[in-house]
Motif scaffolding. Structure first.
Motif, PDB file in Angstrom:
ATOM      1  N   LYS A 115       2.455 -23.454 -31.733  1.00  0.00           N
ATOM      2  CA  LYS A 115       1.389 -22.451 -31.816  1.00  0.00           C
ATOM      3  C   LYS A 115       0.603 -22.620 -33.103  1.00  0.00           C
ATOM      4  CE  LYS A 115       0.606 -17.475 -31.406  1.00  0.00           C
ATOM      5  NZ  LYS A 115       1.281 -16.181 -31.199  1.00  0.00           N
ATOM      6  N   HIS A 116      -0.720 -22.682 -32.956  1.00  0.00           N
ATOM      7  CA  HIS A 116      -1.623 -22.808 -34.098  1.00  0.00           C
ATOM      8  C   HIS A 116      -2.559 -21.613 -34.128  1.00  0.00           C
ATOM      9  CE1 HIS A 116      -0.459 -26.985 -34.959  1.00  0.00           C
ATOM     10  NE2 HIS A 116      -0.261 -27.042 -33.646  1.00  0.00           N
ATOM     11  N   HIS A 117      -2.674 -21.004 -35.315  1.00  0.00           N
ATOM     12  CA  HIS A 117      -3.570 -19.853 -35.473  1.00  0.00           C
ATOM     13  C   HIS A 117      -4.156 -19.816 -36.869  1.00  0.00           C
ATOM     14  CE1 HIS A 117      -0.207 -17.706 -37.464  1.00  0.00           C
ATOM     15  NE2 HIS A 117       0.525 -18.257 -36.509  1.00  0.00           N
TER      16      HIS A 117
ATOM     17  N   LEU B 241     -10.036 -23.286 -33.371  1.00  0.00           N
ATOM     18  CA  LEU B 241      -9.356 -22.077 -32.893  1.00  0.00           C
ATOM     19  C   LEU B 241     -10.295 -21.121 -32.183  1.00  0.00           C
ATOM     20  CD1 LEU B 241      -6.970 -21.390 -35.892  1.00  0.00           C
ATOM     21  CD2 LEU B 241      -6.400 -22.389 -33.667  1.00  0.00           C
TER      22      LEU B 241
ATOM     23  N   GLU C 107       6.439 -21.598 -34.056  1.00  0.00           N
ATOM     24  CA  GLU C 107       5.389 -21.054 -34.912  1.00  0.00           C
ATOM     25  C   GLU C 107       5.912 -21.078 -36.350  1.00  0.00           C
ATOM     26  OE1 GLU C 107       2.695 -16.995 -35.309  1.00  0.00           O
ATOM     27  OE2 GLU C 107       4.185 -17.143 -33.718  1.00  0.00           O
TER      28      GLU C 107
ATOM     29  N   TYR D 108      -6.196 -18.593 -31.162  1.00  0.00           N
ATOM     30  CA  TYR D 108      -4.999 -19.398 -31.339  1.00  0.00           C
ATOM     31  C   TYR D 108      -4.816 -20.285 -30.113  1.00  0.00           C
ATOM     32  CZ  TYR D 108      -2.388 -15.977 -28.462  1.00  0.00           C
ATOM     33  OH  TYR D 108      -1.956 -15.160 -27.467  1.00  0.00           O
TER      34      TYR D 108
END
Length: 114
Positions: free
Chosen positions: A112-114, A85, A50, A92
Motif C-alpha cells: 500500500k502506497h499513500h 497517488l 503498509e 492511495y
C-alpha cells in the motif's frame, strides 16, 4: 518478539510472516488484474503491507469483496514505471506481487502506497 506485532519497515518486502512466525515464501513477480482474479479463484489469499503497520491478512471469506471494493480500482498495473497517488480513489494505491510457497497456494501481497 510477538510476530503479530512485527511491523513493515520497508517495501518491497523481503520476507513474509504471520502470527506464528516467518513463512517459507519467495517473491515471484508483480501481478495485474487478470492474474489476481485467477489466483483468487485458485485459493490464494491477500495480505496488505503498509510501512509502519503489521501485515494485515484478509480473511478467506472476505477476499473477493475486498478485491472488488478496495483493491481493483487502486491497483497499479505491473507494466507501469511509476504512479501518481491522485490518479486513485482516496489518493492511495496498491502494487501487487505474488509470493510462492511450497505445497500451498501463493500469497498475493498488496504493498500500500499513500
Amino acid at each position: 518478539m510477538d510476530m503479530a506485532e512485527k511491523i513493515v519497515t520497508q517495501m518491497p518486502l523481503t520476507e513474509l510472516w504471520n502470527a506464528h512466525g516467518p513463512l517459507d515464501a519467495r517473491r515471484a513477480g508483480n501481478l495485474g488484474e487478470t492474474d489476481i482474479e485467477r489466483l483468487l479463484r485458485d485459493g490464494s489469499s491477500f495480505v496488505v503491507a503498509e510501512t509502519g503497520q503489521p501485515l494485515r491478512w484478509i480473511e478467506e471469506g472476505d477476499r473477493f469483496a475486498f478485491w472488488k471494493a478496495e483493491v481493483k480500482c487502486r491497483l497499479v498495473a505491473p507494466d507501469k514505471d511509476g504512479f501518481h497517488l491522485d490518479d486513485y480513489p482516496g489518493n492511495y494505491c496498491y502494487i501487487a506481487a505474488m509470493w510462492e510457497r511450497v505445497s500451498r497456494p501463493p500469497v498475493i501481497v498488496l504493498e500500500k502506497h499513500h
